[in-house]
Design a protein around this motif. Structure first.
Motif, PDB file in Angstrom:
ATOM      1  N   THR A  33      15.425 102.286  24.386  1.00 27.18           N
ATOM      2  CA  THR A  33      16.512 102.774  25.214  1.00 27.18           C
ATOM      3  C   THR A  33      17.760 102.966  24.363  1.00 27.18           C
ATOM      4  OG1 THR A  33      17.746 102.362  27.274  1.00 27.18           O
ATOM      5  CG2 THR A  33      17.390 100.473  25.831  1.00 27.18           C
ATOM      6  N   THR A  34      18.639 103.822  24.826  1.00 28.97           N
ATOM      7  CA  THR A  34      19.931 104.025  24.177  1.00 28.97           C
ATOM      8  C   THR A  34      20.987 103.230  24.916  1.00 28.97           C
ATOM      9  OG1 THR A  34      19.314 106.257  23.472  1.00 28.97           O
ATOM     10  CG2 THR A  34      21.659 105.733  23.493  1.00 28.97           C
ATOM     11  N   MET A  35      21.733 102.430  24.184  1.00 31.15           N
ATOM     12  CA  MET A  35      22.787 101.625  24.790  1.00 31.15           C
ATOM     13  C   MET A  35      23.985 102.491  25.152  1.00 31.15           C
ATOM     14  SD  MET A  35      22.828  98.187  22.453  1.00 31.15           S
ATOM     15  CE  MET A  35      23.076  99.113  20.932  1.00 31.15           C
ATOM     16  N   PRO A  36      24.729 102.117  26.190  1.00 29.38           N
ATOM     17  CA  PRO A  36      25.993 102.803  26.464  1.00 29.38           C
ATOM     18  C   PRO A  36      26.887 102.781  25.227  1.00 29.38           C
ATOM     19  CG  PRO A  36      25.409 101.379  28.296  1.00 29.38           C
ATOM     20  CD  PRO A  36      24.425 101.089  27.193  1.00 29.38           C
ATOM     21  N   GLY A  37      27.383 103.905  24.828  1.00 35.26           N
ATOM     22  CA  GLY A  37      28.191 104.003  23.623  1.00 35.26           C
ATOM     23  C   GLY A  37      27.398 104.289  22.375  1.00 35.26           C
ATOM     24  N   GLY A  38      26.045 104.334  22.490  1.00 36.78           N
ATOM     25  CA  GLY A  38      25.212 104.667  21.340  1.00 36.78           C
ATOM     26  C   GLY A  38      24.471 103.470  20.781  1.00 36.78           C
ATOM     27  N   GLY A  39      23.476 103.750  19.976  1.00 35.99           N
ATOM     28  CA  GLY A  39      22.633 102.702  19.400  1.00 35.99           C
ATOM     29  C   GLY A  39      21.377 102.507  20.227  1.00 35.99           C
ATOM     30  N   LYS A  40      20.299 102.115  19.558  1.00 35.90           N
ATOM     31  CA  LYS A  40      19.003 101.965  20.198  1.00 35.90           C
ATOM     32  C   LYS A  40      18.626 100.493  20.340  1.00 35.90           C
ATOM     33  CE  LYS A  40      17.805 106.446  20.168  1.00 35.90           C
ATOM     34  NZ  LYS A  40      17.494 107.220  21.394  1.00 35.90           N
ATOM     35  N   LEU A  41      17.943 100.189  21.427  1.00 34.16           N
ATOM     36  CA  LEU A  41      17.273  98.912  21.607  1.00 34.16           C
ATOM     37  C   LEU A  41      15.794  99.196  21.793  1.00 34.16           C
ATOM     38  CD1 LEU A  41      19.365  96.657  24.049  1.00 34.16           C
ATOM     39  CD2 LEU A  41      19.183  96.506  21.552  1.00 34.16           C
ATOM     40  N   THR A  42      14.953  98.418  21.133  1.00 33.46           N
ATOM     41  CA  THR A  42      13.514  98.613  21.212  1.00 33.46           C
ATOM     42  C   THR A  42      12.844  97.320  21.658  1.00 33.46           C
ATOM     43  OG1 THR A  42      13.646 100.184  19.365  1.00 33.46           O
ATOM     44  CG2 THR A  42      11.465  99.377  19.966  1.00 33.46           C
ATOM     45  N   LEU A  43      11.951  97.439  22.621  1.00 36.08           N
ATOM     46  CA  LEU A  43      11.171  96.299  23.084  1.00 36.08           C
ATOM     47  C   LEU A  43       9.809  96.347  22.410  1.00 36.08           C
ATOM     48  CD1 LEU A  43      10.740  93.850  24.949  1.00 36.08           C
ATOM     49  CD2 LEU A  43       9.969  95.457  26.715  1.00 36.08           C
ATOM     50  N   MET A  44       9.463  95.271  21.695  1.00 35.65           N
ATOM     51  CA  MET A  44       8.227  95.193  20.941  1.00 35.65           C
ATOM     52  C   MET A  44       7.366  94.044  21.460  1.00 35.65           C
ATOM     53  SD  MET A  44       8.755  97.626  18.665  1.00 35.65           S
ATOM     54  CE  MET A  44       7.508  97.322  17.393  1.00 35.65           C
ATOM     55  N   GLN A  45       6.045  94.190  21.292  1.00 36.41           N
ATOM     56  CA  GLN A  45       5.115  93.133  21.690  1.00 36.41           C
ATOM     57  C   GLN A  45       4.046  92.958  20.627  1.00 36.41           C
ATOM     58  OE1 GLN A  45       3.009  93.795  25.388  1.00 36.41           O
ATOM     59  NE2 GLN A  45       2.164  91.717  25.430  1.00 36.41           N
ATOM     60  N   ARG A  46       3.685  91.679  20.382  1.00 38.25           N
ATOM     61  CA  ARG A  46       2.574  91.336  19.504  1.00 38.25           C
ATOM     62  C   ARG A  46       1.824  90.181  20.168  1.00 38.25           C
ATOM     63  NH1 ARG A  46       4.000  89.502  13.513  1.00 38.25           N
ATOM     64  NH2 ARG A  46       4.903  87.751  14.677  1.00 38.25           N
ATOM     65  N   SER A  67       9.765  90.872  21.317  1.00 35.87           N
ATOM     66  CA  SER A  67      10.985  90.925  20.529  1.00 35.87           C
ATOM     67  C   SER A  67      11.817  92.116  20.985  1.00 35.87           C
ATOM     68  CB  SER A  67      10.664  91.051  19.036  1.00 35.87           C
ATOM     69  OG  SER A  67      11.851  91.109  18.261  1.00 35.87           O
ATOM     70  N   ILE A  68      13.132  91.923  21.037  1.00 39.04           N
ATOM     71  CA  ILE A  68      14.050  93.029  21.301  1.00 39.04           C
ATOM     72  C   ILE A  68      14.813  93.284  20.013  1.00 39.04           C
ATOM     73  CG2 ILE A  68      16.058  93.815  22.612  1.00 39.04           C
ATOM     74  CD1 ILE A  68      15.072  92.208  24.981  1.00 39.04           C
ATOM     75  N   MET A  69      14.738  94.524  19.530  1.00 43.22           N
ATOM     76  CA  MET A  69      15.275  94.896  18.225  1.00 43.22           C
ATOM     77  C   MET A  69      16.408  95.913  18.367  1.00 43.22           C
ATOM     78  SD  MET A  69      12.989  93.342  16.184  1.00 43.22           S
ATOM     79  CE  MET A  69      13.231  94.165  14.580  1.00 43.22           C
ATOM     80  N   SER A  70      17.343  95.839  17.443  1.00 41.60           N
ATOM     81  CA  SER A  70      18.332  96.892  17.255  1.00 41.60           C
ATOM     82  C   SER A  70      18.118  97.423  15.840  1.00 41.60           C
ATOM     83  CB  SER A  70      19.757  96.360  17.419  1.00 41.60           C
ATOM     84  OG  SER A  70      20.707  97.357  17.076  1.00 41.60           O
ATOM     85  N   GLY A  71      17.409  98.539  15.720  1.00 37.98           N
ATOM     86  CA  GLY A  71      17.003  99.011  14.403  1.00 37.98           C
ATOM     87  C   GLY A  71      16.044  98.002  13.792  1.00 37.98           C
ATOM     88  N   THR A  72      16.387  97.475  12.626  1.00 33.99           N
ATOM     89  CA  THR A  72      15.557  96.454  11.977  1.00 33.99           C
ATOM     90  C   THR A  72      16.044  95.033  12.269  1.00 33.99           C
ATOM     91  OG1 THR A  72      16.913  96.584   9.968  1.00 33.99           O
ATOM     92  CG2 THR A  72      14.992  98.035  10.092  1.00 33.99           C
ATOM     93  N   GLY A  83      27.276  86.243  29.951  1.00 31.95           N
ATOM     94  CA  GLY A  83      27.335  87.568  29.340  1.00 31.95           C
ATOM     95  C   GLY A  83      26.108  87.812  28.498  1.00 31.95           C
ATOM     96  N   GLY A  84      25.228  88.701  28.956  1.00 31.40           N
ATOM     97  CA  GLY A  84      24.000  89.028  28.249  1.00 31.40           C
ATOM     98  C   GLY A  84      22.785  88.410  28.907  1.00 31.40           C
ATOM     99  N   LEU A  85      21.901  89.259  29.458  1.00 34.47           N
ATOM    100  CA  LEU A  85      20.675  88.761  30.093  1.00 34.47           C
ATOM    101  C   LEU A  85      19.611  88.452  29.055  1.00 34.47           C
ATOM    102  CD1 LEU A  85      18.818  88.170  32.487  1.00 34.47           C
ATOM    103  CD2 LEU A  85      18.367  90.648  32.657  1.00 34.47           C
ATOM    104  N   GLY A  86      19.421  89.374  28.103  1.00 32.94           N
ATOM    105  CA  GLY A  86      18.411  89.168  27.077  1.00 32.94           C
ATOM    106  C   GLY A  86      17.035  88.918  27.664  1.00 32.94           C
ATOM    107  N   MET A  87      16.394  87.862  27.221  1.00 31.02           N
ATOM    108  CA  MET A  87      15.094  87.480  27.740  1.00 31.02           C
ATOM    109  C   MET A  87      15.194  86.413  28.824  1.00 31.02           C
ATOM    110  SD  MET A  87      12.538  87.651  24.466  1.00 31.02           S
ATOM    111  CE  MET A  87      12.197  89.242  23.694  1.00 31.02           C
ATOM    112  N   GLY A  88      16.413  86.137  29.265  1.00 32.81           N
ATOM    113  CA  GLY A  88      16.618  85.264  30.411  1.00 32.81           C
ATOM    114  C   GLY A  88      16.574  83.778  30.124  1.00 32.81           C
ATOM    115  N   PHE A  89      16.565  83.376  28.844  1.00 32.34           N
ATOM    116  CA  PHE A  89      16.462  81.953  28.529  1.00 32.34           C
ATOM    117  C   PHE A  89      17.686  81.178  29.024  1.00 32.34           C
ATOM    118  CE2 PHE A  89      13.971  83.762  24.817  1.00 32.34           C
ATOM    119  CZ  PHE A  89      12.743  83.547  25.425  1.00 32.34           C
ATOM    120  N   THR A  90      18.879  81.741  28.808  1.00 33.08           N
ATOM    121  CA  THR A  90      20.097  81.066  29.249  1.00 33.08           C
ATOM    122  C   THR A  90      20.148  81.001  30.767  1.00 33.08           C
ATOM    123  OG1 THR A  90      21.285  81.785  27.258  1.00 33.08           O
ATOM    124  CG2 THR A  90      22.609  81.078  29.124  1.00 33.08           C
TER     125      THR A  90
END
Length: 224
Positions: free
Chosen positions: A10-23, A28-33, A67-74
């Motif tokens: 997905t593209t974040m508001p204001g630019g930049g990519k977030l990628t959801l990965m699975q193994r 993992s949620i990545m921003s570029g590398t 501030g920040g949902l992420g993976m919901g741990f907090t």
């Protein structure tokens, strides 16, 4: 070894990519590398909520902003640590992160977003901070640290003005908690200049007490 698979981007508001990965069962949620969060490393995010709850104590109807949902741990840790009458506002800037929580990451989030204590603010946490009703605790985990590593716009949140806005949004005796993957001396200095009482907690990356050391600043507003 099981290879990583890209589930979504997905593209974040204001630019930049977030990628959801699975193994396998790992996500993992990545921003570029840059790895922003990983499903195997939840300990310090959980401590963010647990240590905050200990500071709020038995305040009735405590009002919490995360501030920040992420993976919901907090969030999950906050739901376990705060009382049944607490109100927890989750501010998440990226709509896809909320969608992932109800989709491929549902096994991690469980039913946390459906808890009646939870309200979702879809947008910048700064607008949630400016809500007219004050918070007993504001918990920030919106970047890898307070220098806007992957989203430069976050610098405004951790600036002197941003800290002043957070302080104004706290109840007397309320606190601001800031998670970081690393120490940051200039940010510590700005916190001390804010007029709040400052503490630092060093916590481990993993819930088993192992992994890298992370840092949580607690800045408490005067009063009771």
């Amino acid at each position: 070894m099981i290879p990583w698979q890209k589930l979504d981007e997905t593209t974040m508001p204001g630019g930049g990519k977030l990628t959801l990965m699975q193994r396998g069962s790992e996500f993992s949620i990545m921003s570029g590398t840059i790895g922003l969060m990983n499903s195997r490393m939840s300990g310090s995010e959980e401590q963010l909520a647990m240590l905050s709850a200990a500071r709020v104590g038995s305040r009735p109807k405590a009002r919490i902003l995360i501030g920040g949902l992420g993976m919901g741990f907090t969030l999950r840790a906050a739901l376990a640590a705060f009382g049944p009458d607490a109100e927890i506002v989750i501010a998440e800037l990226v709509p896809a992160v909320i969608a992932w929580a109800r989709g491929p990451l549902a096994p991690i989030h469980g039913t946390s977003l459906d808890d009646p204590r939870v309200t979702i603010h879809e947008g910048d946490v700064r607008t949630a901070i400016s809500d007219r009703k004050p918070f007993d605790a504001i918990l920030l985990d919106v970047d890898n640290g307070p220098d806007g590593l992957f989203r430069p716009e976050n610098d405004r949140l951790y600036s002197a003005t941003g800290l002043a806005n957070a302080k104004a949004a706290l109840t007397p005796g309320g606190h601001l908690a800031v998670w970081s993957a690393y120490p940051d001396a200039p940010f510590t200095k700005r916190l001390r200049q804010s007029g709040m009482a400052i503490e630092e907690a060093h916590v481990r990356e993993r819930s088993n007490g192992k992994g890298a050391r992370h840092l949580i600043w607690f800045a408490t507003k005067a009063g009771k």
